[in-house]
Design a protein around this motif. Structure first.
Motif, PDB file in Angstrom:
ATOM      1  N   PRO A 115       0.608  -1.378  -0.015  1.00 12.41           N
ATOM      2  CA  PRO A 115      -0.086  -0.021  -0.175  1.00 12.41           C
ATOM      3  C   PRO A 115       1.083   1.126  -0.068  1.00 12.41           C
ATOM      4  O   PRO A 115       2.208   1.182   0.337  1.00 12.41           O
ATOM      5  N   TRP A 117       1.027   3.766   1.958  1.00  7.38           N
ATOM      6  CA  TRP A 117       1.414   4.321   3.340  1.00  7.38           C
ATOM      7  C   TRP A 117       2.740   3.504   3.737  1.00  7.38           C
ATOM      8  O   TRP A 117       3.817   3.963   4.204  1.00  7.38           O
ATOM      9  N   ARG A 118       2.726   2.248   3.205  1.00  9.79           N
ATOM     10  CA  ARG A 118       3.895   1.425   3.637  1.00  9.79           C
ATOM     11  C   ARG A 118       5.094   1.621   2.825  1.00  9.79           C
ATOM     12  O   ARG A 118       6.199   1.657   3.178  1.00  9.79           O
ATOM     13  N   GLU A 139      -1.569   3.130  12.240  1.00  7.45           N
ATOM     14  CA  GLU A 139      -2.494   4.006  12.035  1.00  7.45           C
ATOM     15  C   GLU A 139      -1.863   5.379  11.993  1.00  7.45           C
ATOM     16  O   GLU A 139      -2.200   6.318  11.378  1.00  7.45           O
ATOM     17  N   LYS A 142      -0.090   5.647   8.694  1.00  5.36           N
ATOM     18  CA  LYS A 142      -1.228   5.993   7.631  1.00  5.36           C
ATOM     19  C   LYS A 142      -1.435   7.510   7.654  1.00  5.36           C
ATOM     20  O   LYS A 142      -1.781   8.208   6.680  1.00  5.36           O
ATOM     21  N   ASP A 158      -7.687   6.337  -0.885  1.00  3.97           N
ATOM     22  CA  ASP A 158      -7.279   5.175  -0.104  1.00  3.97           C
ATOM     23  C   ASP A 158      -5.675   4.931   0.071  1.00  3.97           C
ATOM     24  O   ASP A 158      -5.193   4.675  -0.833  1.00  3.97           O
ATOM     25  N   GLU A 160      -4.611   2.600   1.411  1.00  9.29           N
ATOM     26  CA  GLU A 160      -4.288   1.136   1.611  1.00  9.29           C
ATOM     27  C   GLU A 160      -4.146   0.301   0.171  1.00  9.29           C
ATOM     28  O   GLU A 160      -3.719  -0.531  -0.087  1.00  9.29           O
ATOM     29  N   GLN A 161      -4.648   1.240  -0.956  1.00 11.09           N
ATOM     30  CA  GLN A 161      -4.234   1.050  -2.284  1.00 11.09           C
ATOM     31  C   GLN A 161      -2.979   0.840  -2.717  1.00 11.09           C
ATOM     32  O   GLN A 161      -1.925   1.425  -2.203  1.00 11.09           O
TER      33      GLN A 161
END
Length: 303
Positions: A115, A117-118, A139, A142, A158, A160-161
């Motif tokens: 994702p 954020w990662r 959290e 993110k 998003d 997480e995408q």
């Protein structure tokens, strides 16, 4: 994993605010030889805060070697390399990063299936809890990634995408925002618009300008003079490992920059050759004198 509650590199750099009249990075007569092959010779370059320094050149001009010296991947074999006025000789890219020099390469070094954020915190993850049961603070990562991207004008629905689902321009912008967050003072961009369409290239150029407005010194490596002239403050043209042109925006026009980049003499020669081919109209092409018109070079602060 390393804890990075406040930004690992940002904490190191807080005590050294940039001075606008002093270059963040400077090369003086720098060069690099690989055995008997001299890839770079006698290059002068200055990178100031709040400026975009464009380094242009055709394939084999020495752009990649220049990047490797400034980013700490290779060491120069001649001349001087200074950061904040002090001579340096980096052994690894991590040493350059600790000095605030971040490089965004063409391949971006992202993991497509992870994702956004990662990828933003890849290698510098935030953690929480006592040792030895520390865990990722997902959290907070993110939230921080989203805030930093929004500060650069990038709004993603998003976090997480997978980053691989973003467009090429968006991935470039995430890499730029990441470098800014982790305390970069000098941002090296290696051909960020090379594989992008017109619209996505415009997005990336917008964020290059945004990085400049945040006080960074940007080194924009490109072979596209039109993209360079849109955001550049100073232009350096490399040819066969040497600096052919070093001029500020006020000293060179887009047409002159394009001619230096393309090689006026070579284009004039090509016009002569094309005139010998049936069916090719060369009347509208510029004359040799127009292609090789002299351009004033900067007498102070070559870069």
């Amino acid at each position: 994993m390393t804890s990075n509650e406040t930004g690992t590199h940002g904490a190191v750099l807080e005590d050294t605010p940039p001075e606008k009249d002093r270059p963040l990075v400077e090369l003086r007569g720098a060069g690099k030889s690989y055995g008997n092959i001299r890839a770079l010779h006698g290059v002068d370059l200055k990178v100031f805060p709040n400026q975009v320094t464009c380094v242009l050149g055709d394939n084999g001009a020495g752009k990649s070697t220049l990047i490797k010296i400034v980013s700490g991947l290779h060491q120069h074999t001649e001349g001087e390399f200074l950061v904040d006025g002090e001579p340096v000789r980096f052994s690894t890219p991590r040493e350059a990063l600790d000095k605030g020099i971040a490089t965004v390469y063409q391949d971006l070094a992202v993991v497509p299936l992870m994702p956004v954020w990662r990828n933003f915190f890849l290698g510098s993850e935030m953690t929480k809890g006592p040792w030895p049961v520390r865990r990722l603070d997902i959290e907070k990562m993110k939230k921080t990634a989203d805030e930093e991207l929004r500060n650069m004008g990038i709004v993603l629905d998003d976090m997480e995408q997978p980053i691989g689902t973003l467009s090429g321009g968006q991935r470039q912008c995430v890499a730029i925002a990441r470098a800014v967050y982790f305390g970069a003072r000098v941002l090296i961009l290696d051909e960020p618009t090379a594989a992008l369409g017109v619209k996505q290239s415009g997005v990336v150029l917008k964020y290059i300008a945004a990085a400049r407005e945040k006080g960074l010194g940007v080194i924009f490596i490109t072979h596209n003079p039109h993209h360079a002239y849109m955001v550049g403050d100073h232009f350096s043209v490399l040819r066969l490992g040497t600096m052919e042109l070093s001029a500020s925006r006020s000293e060179v026009s887009l047409e002159e920059l394009t001619n230096h980049m393309a090689g006026g003499t070579e284009l004039a020669s090509l016009k002569h050759e094309l005139s010998q081919v049936r069916g090719v109209d060369v009347e509208e092409l510029p004359e040799a004198g127009d292609l090789t018109a002299p351009v004033a070079t900067s007498s102070e602060g070559k870069s």
